[in-house]
Design a protein around this motif. Structure first.
Motif, PDB file in Angstrom:
ATOM      1  N   MET A   1       0.843  -1.185   0.000  1.00 16.87           N
ATOM      2  CA  MET A   1       0.000   0.000   0.000  1.00 16.87           C
ATOM      3  C   MET A   1       0.891   1.252   0.000  1.00 16.87           C
ATOM      4  O   MET A   1       1.809   1.352   0.810  1.00 16.87           O
ATOM      5  N   THR A   2       0.599   2.171  -0.870  1.00 21.42           N
ATOM      6  CA  THR A   2       1.400   3.375  -0.923  1.00 21.42           C
ATOM      7  C   THR A   2       0.941   4.384   0.099  1.00 21.42           C
ATOM      8  O   THR A   2      -0.236   4.468   0.431  1.00 21.42           O
ATOM      9  N   LYS A   3       1.881   5.128   0.617  1.00 23.64           N
ATOM     10  CA  LYS A   3       1.559   6.153   1.600  1.00 23.64           C
ATOM     11  C   LYS A   3       0.936   7.350   0.916  1.00 23.64           C
ATOM     12  O   LYS A   3       1.369   7.800  -0.133  1.00 23.64           O
TER      13      LYS A   3
ATOM     14  N   GLU B   1     -15.263  16.931  12.020  1.00 17.93           N
ATOM     15  CA  GLU B   1     -14.995  17.908  10.969  1.00 17.93           C
ATOM     16  C   GLU B   1     -15.234  17.267   9.606  1.00 17.93           C
ATOM     17  O   GLU B   1     -14.769  16.161   9.333  1.00 17.93           O
ATOM     18  N   GLU B   2     -15.979  17.945   8.761  1.00 23.65           N
ATOM     19  CA  GLU B   2     -16.267  17.432   7.420  1.00 23.65           C
ATOM     20  C   GLU B   2     -15.238  17.992   6.440  1.00 23.65           C
ATOM     21  O   GLU B   2     -14.604  19.016   6.699  1.00 23.65           O
ATOM     22  N   PRO B   3     -15.085  17.371   5.281  1.00 21.14           N
ATOM     23  CA  PRO B   3     -15.802  16.172   4.841  1.00 21.14           C
ATOM     24  C   PRO B   3     -15.152  14.890   5.369  1.00 21.14           C
ATOM     25  O   PRO B   3     -13.979  14.881   5.748  1.00 21.14           O
ATOM     26  N   VAL B   4     -15.930  13.819   5.371  1.00 26.56           N
ATOM     27  CA  VAL B   4     -15.458  12.489   5.733  1.00 26.56           C
ATOM     28  C   VAL B   4     -15.515  11.624   4.479  1.00 26.56           C
ATOM     29  O   VAL B   4     -16.572  11.494   3.858  1.00 26.56           O
ATOM     30  N   ASP B   5     -14.393  11.055   4.102  1.00 25.11           N
ATOM     31  CA  ASP B   5     -14.333  10.227   2.897  1.00 25.11           C
ATOM     32  C   ASP B   5     -14.748   8.789   3.159  1.00 25.11           C
ATOM     33  O   ASP B   5     -15.397   8.152   2.319  1.00 25.11           O
ATOM     34  N   VAL B   6     -14.343   8.271   4.329  1.00 22.04           N
ATOM     35  CA  VAL B   6     -14.567   6.869   4.669  1.00 22.04           C
ATOM     36  C   VAL B   6     -15.091   6.772   6.097  1.00 22.04           C
ATOM     37  O   VAL B   6     -14.622   7.494   6.987  1.00 22.04           O
TER      38      VAL B   6
ATOM     39  N   ILE C   1     -11.440  -0.847   1.292  1.00 21.23           N
ATOM     40  CA  ILE C   1     -11.580   0.601   1.068  1.00 21.23           C
ATOM     41  C   ILE C   1     -10.974   0.988  -0.277  1.00 21.23           C
ATOM     42  O   ILE C   1     -11.581   1.716  -1.068  1.00 21.23           O
ATOM     43  N   ASP C   2      -9.774   0.487  -0.549  1.00 21.00           N
ATOM     44  CA  ASP C   2      -9.085   0.826  -1.802  1.00 21.00           C
ATOM     45  C   ASP C   2      -9.858   0.346  -3.028  1.00 21.00           C
ATOM     46  O   ASP C   2      -9.935   1.048  -4.037  1.00 21.00           O
ATOM     47  N   ARG C   3     -10.413  -0.856  -2.931  1.00 20.03           N
ATOM     48  CA  ARG C   3     -11.092  -1.463  -4.078  1.00 20.03           C
ATOM     49  C   ARG C   3     -12.591  -1.188  -4.112  1.00 20.03           C
ATOM     50  O   ARG C   3     -13.272  -1.632  -5.033  1.00 20.03           O
TER      51      ARG C   3
ATOM     52  N   TYR D   1      -7.137  -9.820  -2.927  1.00 24.49           N
ATOM     53  CA  TYR D   1      -6.369  -9.675  -1.687  1.00 24.49           C
ATOM     54  C   TYR D   1      -5.417 -10.856  -1.513  1.00 24.49           C
ATOM     55  O   TYR D   1      -5.801 -12.009  -1.704  1.00 24.49           O
ATOM     56  N   THR D   2      -4.179 -10.568  -1.136  1.00 26.01           N
ATOM     57  CA  THR D   2      -3.176 -11.599  -0.867  1.00 26.01           C
ATOM     58  C   THR D   2      -2.919 -11.646   0.630  1.00 26.01           C
ATOM     59  O   THR D   2      -2.472 -10.649   1.226  1.00 26.01           O
TER      60      THR D   2
END
Length: 313
Positions: free
Chosen positions: A1-3, A64-69, A218-220, A288-289
Motif C-alpha cells: 500500500m502506498t503512503k 470535521e467534514e468532509p469524511v471520505d470513509v 476501502i481501496d477497491r 487480496y493476498t
C-alpha cells in the motif's frame, strides 16, 4: 500500500477505534498519510491508543467534514455469559449505534464515499462442516440474528447509493487482546487443549490481515459482504494442537462441552462450540493476498519470542 500525500489523503471516521482491531487500523491508516477521527466515549485517550495525530470526539456533531470513509466497528464484547440485560447491551451497542451513524451519514451535504461496517462469523450460525461463502444464508440463534440485523441497519446507505462493505469477521488472532491472548496462559502452563469434541471448525485471521483486508476493501470499493478470515479454517482440535506445538507444550487437557455450557450458557454453544468453516471468497476474488494464509505461519509470527509484539492498553 502506498503512503498518501497531502493532495490525496483521506479522512476516516471510525467507531470502535480504541478496540483491538480499531487501534491497529488507525495506526496503519495514519501511516499512509491519512487523517482519522475516532468517535469514543473516552476521546482523551484516543491519541495514546490510536496515534499522535488521531482526533477523538464524543459526539458526531464534533466531526470535521468532509469524511471520505466511515469504519463502523462499535460493539460491546460478547465473550461473557449472555443474560437478558447483556443481550440487550450487545444489540444496542451494534444496531442502535449503526442506525445513528447511518442517519448522520445521510444528513451530510457531502456524503462519505465508502462505509465499512462490522458483522461477524456468527452470522452463519452453527453449520457443521459446510463451506460458508458470502452468499450462504444466515443461520439460527442469537448471534446470527444479531449479525443479520446489524447488517440490515446499513440498508438505507446502500439504498442512497453509498458503497457499503460488510465485514464478517472470524476470530482475530493477536497477543494484544482477544481470544488468543485468553488462551495463552493455560496453554503456556501445559493445561491447554480442545473444547468439547474439538471437531467444530474455527475461522480465524491474523491481526495484520484483518487490517490489510479492511484497507483492501476501502481501496477497491468492495461494496459487498465479505468473510474476513484466512483461507485455511481449522478444527478446534487442530488449533489446540498447533498452538501447543508452537509453545512447546503438551495438548492433553480437553474441556468438556457440558462444563463450558455450565460456565457460559448459551454463549458457549454459539461461540465456543459452534462450527463455522468460512471461505474468504470475496477477498480472494477481488485480489487480496493474505500475509498469513495458514495457522502455523500466523502463530509462528505472533508467538515468535525473538520479536515480541508490544502489548496495548
Amino acid at each position: 500500500m502506498t503512503k498518501g500525500t497531502d493532495a490525496n489523503s483521506m479522512h476516516c471516521l471510525i467507531t470502535g477505534g480504541t478496540g483491538l482491531i480499531g487501534r491497529h487500523f488507525c495506526q496503519q491508516w495514519l501511516a499512509r498519510g491519512n487523517t482519522v477521527t475516532v468517535l469514543s466515549r473516552q476521546p482523551d485517550k484516543v491519541r495514546e491508543l490510536c496515534g499522535e495525530t488521531a482526533k477523538g470526539v464524543a459526539e458526531l456533531h464534533q466531526v470535521e467534514e468532509p469524511v471520505d470513509v466511515v469504519v463502523n466497528l462499535a460493539g460491546e464484547p460478547i465473550n461473557h455469559r449472555w443474560t437478558e440485560k447483556r443481550r440487550e447491551e450487545i444489540r444496542n451497542s451494534r444496531i442502535d449505534t449503526t442506525e445513528v451513524l447511518v442517519r448522520w451519514c445521510l444528513s451530510l451535504a457531502q456524503r462519505p464515499r465508502f462505509v465499512l461496517s462490522g458483522s461477524a462469523v456468527g452470522y452463519y450460525g452453527d453449520r457443521g462442516g459446510d463451506l460458508l461463502k458470502e452468499n450462504n444464508p444466515p443461520g439460527g440463534g442469537f448471534s446470527a440474528e444479531l449479525c443479520r440485523d446489524w447488517e440490515a441497519a446499513t440498508l438505507p446507505l446502500q439504498q442512497a447509493g453509498i458503497c457499503v462493505g460488510i465485514m464478517r469477521t472470524g476470530i482475530v488472532l493477536s497477543t494484544r487482546g482477544g481470544a488468543l491472548s485468553q488462551m495463552l496462559p493455560p496453554f503456556r502452563l501445559g493445561a491447554g487443549g480442545p473444547m468439547g469434541s474439538g471437531e467444530q471448525w474455527m475461522s480465524w485471521i491474523h491481526e495484520d490481515d484483518i487490517v490489510g483486508l479492511m484497507l483492501h476493501a476501502i481501496d477497491r470499493h468492495v461494496c459487498l459482504p465479505f468473510n474476513a478470515c484466512a483461507p485455511e479454517a481449522v478444527t478446534n482440535n487442530s488449533f489446540a494442537r498447533l498452538l501447543a506445538k508452537q509453545l512447546h507444550r503438551p495438548c492433553l487437557v480437553r474441556t468438556p462441552g457440558w462444563a463450558l455450557k455450565l460456565m457460559f450458557g448459551e454463549m458457549a454453544e454459539e461461540l465456543l462450540l459452534a462450527s463455522q468453516r468460512m471461505e474468504p471468497r470475496t477477498a480472494l476474488d477481488t485480489g487480496y493476498t493474505f500475509r498469513f494464509p495458514t495457522l502455523e505461519a500466523a502463530l509462528a509470527d505472533l508467538l515468535d519470542n525473538r520479536q515480541p509484539r508490544k502489548a496495548q492498553a
